[in-house]
Design a protein around this motif. Structure first.
Motif, mmCIF file in Angstrom:
data_model
loop_
_atom_site.group_PDB
_atom_site.id
_atom_site.type_symbol
_atom_site.label_atom_id
_atom_site.label_comp_id
_atom_site.label_asym_id
_atom_site.label_seq_id
_atom_site.Cartn_x
_atom_site.Cartn_y
_atom_site.Cartn_z
ATOM 1 N N GLU A 1 29.343 42.547 23.476
ATOM 2 C CA GLU A 1 30.505 43.071 24.194
ATOM 3 C C GLU A 1 31.432 43.810 23.235
ATOM 4 O OE1 GLU A 1 31.266 40.993 28.086
ATOM 5 O OE2 GLU A 1 32.349 39.833 26.607
ATOM 6 N N LYS B 1 37.025 35.424 34.703
ATOM 7 C CA LYS B 1 38.242 35.335 33.876
ATOM 8 C C LYS B 1 39.292 34.486 34.591
ATOM 9 C CE LYS B 1 37.097 39.679 31.752
ATOM 10 N NZ LYS B 1 37.482 40.716 30.829
ATOM 11 N N GLY C 1 35.411 42.618 35.392
ATOM 12 C CA GLY C 1 36.220 43.149 36.495
ATOM 13 C C GLY C 1 35.431 43.456 37.766
ATOM 14 N N LEU D 1 26.689 41.195 31.428
ATOM 15 C CA LEU D 1 27.831 40.317 31.676
ATOM 16 C C LEU D 1 28.876 41.189 32.380
ATOM 17 C CD1 LEU D 1 29.306 37.801 29.112
ATOM 18 C CD2 LEU D 1 30.640 38.808 30.929
ATOM 19 N N VAL D 2 29.215 40.813 33.580
ATOM 20 C CA VAL D 2 30.095 41.647 34.405
ATOM 21 C C VAL D 2 31.456 40.965 34.549
ATOM 22 C CG1 VAL D 2 30.331 42.786 36.643
ATOM 23 C CG2 VAL D 2 28.048 42.381 35.702
ATOM 24 N N ASN E 1 31.798 37.013 34.861
ATOM 25 C CA ASN E 1 32.928 36.334 34.218
ATOM 26 C C ASN E 1 34.163 36.612 35.073
ATOM 27 O OD1 ASN E 1 34.928 35.356 32.599
ATOM 28 N ND2 ASN E 1 34.680 36.861 30.958
ATOM 29 N N GLY F 1 30.875 44.893 29.178
ATOM 30 C CA GLY F 1 31.949 45.834 28.859
ATOM 31 C C GLY F 1 31.936 46.960 29.870
ATOM 32 N N ILE G 1 35.664 46.546 26.910
ATOM 33 C CA ILE G 1 36.025 45.506 27.886
ATOM 34 C C ILE G 1 37.263 45.923 28.689
ATOM 35 C CG2 ILE G 1 36.805 43.118 28.154
ATOM 36 C CD1 ILE G 1 35.050 42.390 25.777
ATOM 37 N N GLY G 2 37.058 46.043 29.978
ATOM 38 C CA GLY G 2 38.163 46.351 30.893
ATOM 39 C C GLY G 2 38.747 47.742 30.741
HETATM 40 P P1 PGA Z 1 34.741 43.941 32.079
HETATM 41 O O1 PGA Z 1 34.757 42.537 31.317
HETATM 42 O O2 PGA Z 1 33.412 44.027 32.799
HETATM 43 O O3 PGA Z 1 35.900 43.894 32.988
HETATM 44 O O4 PGA Z 1 34.853 45.003 31.040
HETATM 45 C C1 PGA Z 1 33.646 42.053 30.640
HETATM 46 C C2 PGA Z 1 34.032 40.810 29.906
HETATM 47 O O5 PGA Z 1 35.178 40.666 29.490
HETATM 48 O O6 PGA Z 1 33.224 39.912 29.697
#
Ligand code: PGA
Length: 250
Positions: free
Chosen positions: A165, A9, A233, A230-231, A7, A210, A170-171
């Motif tokens: 997630e 973003k 950052g 799901l990756v 992702n 996450g 997340i992040g």
């Molecule tokens: P992250 O994001 O790997 O940066 O934590 C995952 C996501 O928001 O799908």
């Protein structure tokens, strides 16, 4: 085969996407151990579609309008995504639920519109830190799944991947333990079993997202109830992303 969904973003202009993909395609060989799905901003879809031609990599969008037509300035509908060569769309990401006030009803509409237009769906679900701390993960996942999947036929689940997630992961660089992720994925399978069937619960694809990174991927790669990752950052750094892919492939 493990699914790896990137992702990106709100990162990468079309030119940056082009540079990134040229490098990635030179360094990554299609494999039958992983299924790579890359989700770009709308403006990068055309160049990505062009570059991914003839490669076994799926192209994804990060959102879709919850209506098929109408006066929706600034929105993109299912037919547009399909015609742009998109294979799937991420729906219900926690950033959209929070900032853009997407509720379960709208998410349910988006899923139906995506499927109707021949797009696969990555449905994101997950609890907040407050929910986690008060042991409400099970309740939150059940509520989100039941509302999002309301009115769907069992055979439509073949085109839906659930992304577990936890919002607090997340992040943040903080993650649940492998056992906690597996427990949540098992909960998701149980909800599918209750609402659809045993077969559907075994077949549904679930990924974890996450703060997946090069340091923690090896301890998560053999989770029992999940089918991939799901990756966010970590996919922005191509070297790190390739390292995550090769760890999963091993
Ligand atoms: P992250 O994001 O790997 O940066 O934590 C995952 C996501 O928001 O799908």
């Amino acid at each position: 085969m493990k699914k790896i969904i990137a992702n990106f973003k709100m990162n990468f202009t079309p030119s940056m996407t082009k540079e990134y993909l040229i490098q990635l395609l030179a360094r990554y060989a299609d494999s039958d151990k992983v299924k790579l799905c890359l989700s770009f901003p709308y403006t990068s879809l055309a160049i990505a579609k062009f570059l991914l031609d003839k490669r076994k990599i799926s192209l994804g969008a990060q959102n879709i309008c919850d209506e098929e037509e109408g006066k929706n300035t600034g929105e993109i509908n299912g037919a547009m995504l399909k015609d742009a060569g998109v294979n799937y769309v991420i729906i219900g990401h926690s950033e959209r639920r929070k900032k853009f006030k997407e509720d379960n009803k709208s998410i349910n509409h988006k899923i139906k519109i995506a499927l109707k237009n021949g797009l696969s769906v990555i449905l994101c679900v997950g609890e907040s830190l407050a929910d986690y701390n008060t042991l409400k993960t099970f309740d939150v996942l059940t509520e989100q799944l039941e509302a999002a999947l309301k009115g769907l036929y069992e055979n439509e689940l073949e085109n839906i991947t659930i992304a577990y997630e936890p919002i607090w992961a997340i992040g943040t660089g903080i993650t649940p333990t492998a056992a906690e992720i597996d427990k949540a994925c098992k909960t998701i399978r149980n909800v599918i079993k209750e609402d659809f069937s045993q077969k559907a619960s075994e077949n549904i694809e679930i990924v974890y997202g996450g703060s997946v990174n090069t340091k923690n991927i090896s301890k998560f790669k053999n989770l029992k109830y999940s089918n991939g990752f799901l990756v966010g950052g970590a996919c922005l750094d191509l070297g790190a992303f390739l390292q995550i892919i090769s760890t999963i492939e091993k």
